[in-house]
Design an enzyme around this catalytic site. Sequence first.
Site, short mmCIF file in Angstrom:
data_model
loop_
_atom_site.label_atom_id
_atom_site.label_comp_id
_atom_site.label_asym_id
_atom_site.label_seq_id
_atom_site.Cartn_x
_atom_site.Cartn_y
_atom_site.Cartn_z
N ASN A 255 48.07 33.24 47.79
CA ASN A 255 47.18 32.91 48.90
C ASN A 255 46.71 31.48 48.68
OD1 ASN A 255 45.15 32.65 50.77
ND2 ASN A 255 43.77 34.15 49.84
N LYS B 100 45.07 29.62 50.56
CA LYS B 100 43.80 29.31 51.23
C LYS B 100 43.94 27.97 51.96
CE LYS B 100 41.48 32.16 47.88
NZ LYS B 100 40.27 32.52 47.18
N HIS C 62 40.29 39.19 54.24
CA HIS C 62 39.94 38.55 52.97
C HIS C 62 38.42 38.38 52.92
CE1 HIS C 62 39.49 35.55 49.85
NE2 HIS C 62 40.68 35.93 49.41
N GLU D 256 36.62 36.04 52.08
CA GLU D 256 36.12 34.77 52.64
C GLU D 256 36.04 34.85 54.16
OE1 GLU D 256 38.97 32.30 50.62
OE2 GLU D 256 37.96 32.78 48.72
N GLU E 268 40.13 43.26 45.91
CA GLU E 268 39.66 41.96 45.44
C GLU E 268 38.14 41.99 45.29
OE1 GLU E 268 42.74 38.63 46.34
OE2 GLU E 268 41.25 38.70 47.92
N GLY F 88 37.94 33.40 42.51
CA GLY F 88 37.69 31.98 42.27
C GLY F 88 36.64 31.72 41.20
N SER G 257 40.93 36.02 40.34
CA SER G 257 41.17 35.29 39.10
C SER G 257 42.35 35.82 38.28
CB SER G 257 39.88 35.24 38.25
OG SER G 257 38.86 34.54 38.96
P1 PGA Z 1 41.59 33.67 43.05
O1 PGA Z 1 41.60 34.14 44.57
O2 PGA Z 1 42.88 34.11 42.43
O3 PGA Z 1 41.44 32.17 43.11
O4 PGA Z 1 40.42 34.32 42.41
C1 PGA Z 1 42.17 35.36 44.96
C2 PGA Z 1 42.04 35.53 46.43
O5 PGA Z 1 41.02 35.13 46.98
O6 PGA Z 1 42.96 36.06 47.10
#
Ligand code: PGA
Length: 256
Positions: free
Chosen positions: A9, A11, A95, A97, A167, A173, A212
């Site tokens: 992803n 983003k 997601h 976000e 998640e 992140g 992460s």
């Molecule tokens: P990350 O993000 O691996 O940077 O923690 C995962 C995601 O948001 O899909």
Amino acid sequence: MRTSIVAGNWKMNGNLKANAELIAKILKEASRYDGIEVLVCPPAVYTAQVSDLLEGSVVAVGAQNASAFGKGAYTGEVSLSMLAEFGVRHVILGHSERRALFAESDEQVAQKSQAVCDAGMVPIVCVGETLEEREAGKTLEVVSRQLKTVLESIPVEALAEVVVAYEPVWAIGTGKTATPEQAQEVHAALRALVAEVDADAASRMRILYGGSVNAENASQLFAKPDIDGGLVGGASLKANEFIAICGAAAGAKVTG
Ligand code: PGA
């Protein structure tokens, strides 16, 4: 035996030059992805570029979001049929976000999931609790509510194809990964929830872990029986990390 998936992803990251370099590196190691599905999900505007770069390879292009509507007066939105024209089959939905920053509700995620299934495409439905919810002992309640709304709106025949991504919001992140045991507990609960609707679909459904994931922790996570790969954010922008994570998923499959 379920085929594992590793999905990158990206983003809101990338540019024409960086995308080309990253894809070239990922494709160089494609022989290491035997037996798993690998996809990268760039920002929508780069779908055509990435789709061209991946043509004829074992790596697929996916999307980070899509509209639930077919076409028309929806300024700024991108439809499923538009994405499909560029070879997209997998669409990340809900997601955290999008839920937190763009106010996407469980109902909207369910509506989008239904549209993706109706289009013969594959939703990657994200669920996950915040730190506050985990500390209040509400993890299973929250993820179950999020998934239930989706399960209620998609046809049972489409269920086995649906991909779920657990998640935990506190792990995204942050460099703070759920332990393999914490993740496995939630994955097993999600699979049990699906089994209440259709046991066969539950046993075939891929449930990915995200938050992460990196080259170091991937193998241990993927070794768990209900973790069928990963949804990878930050590490998917670094070729070496992403390749190693794909390798870990392929390896887990061989030994698991
Ligand atoms: P990350 O993000 O691996 O940077 O923690 C995962 C995601 O948001 O899909």
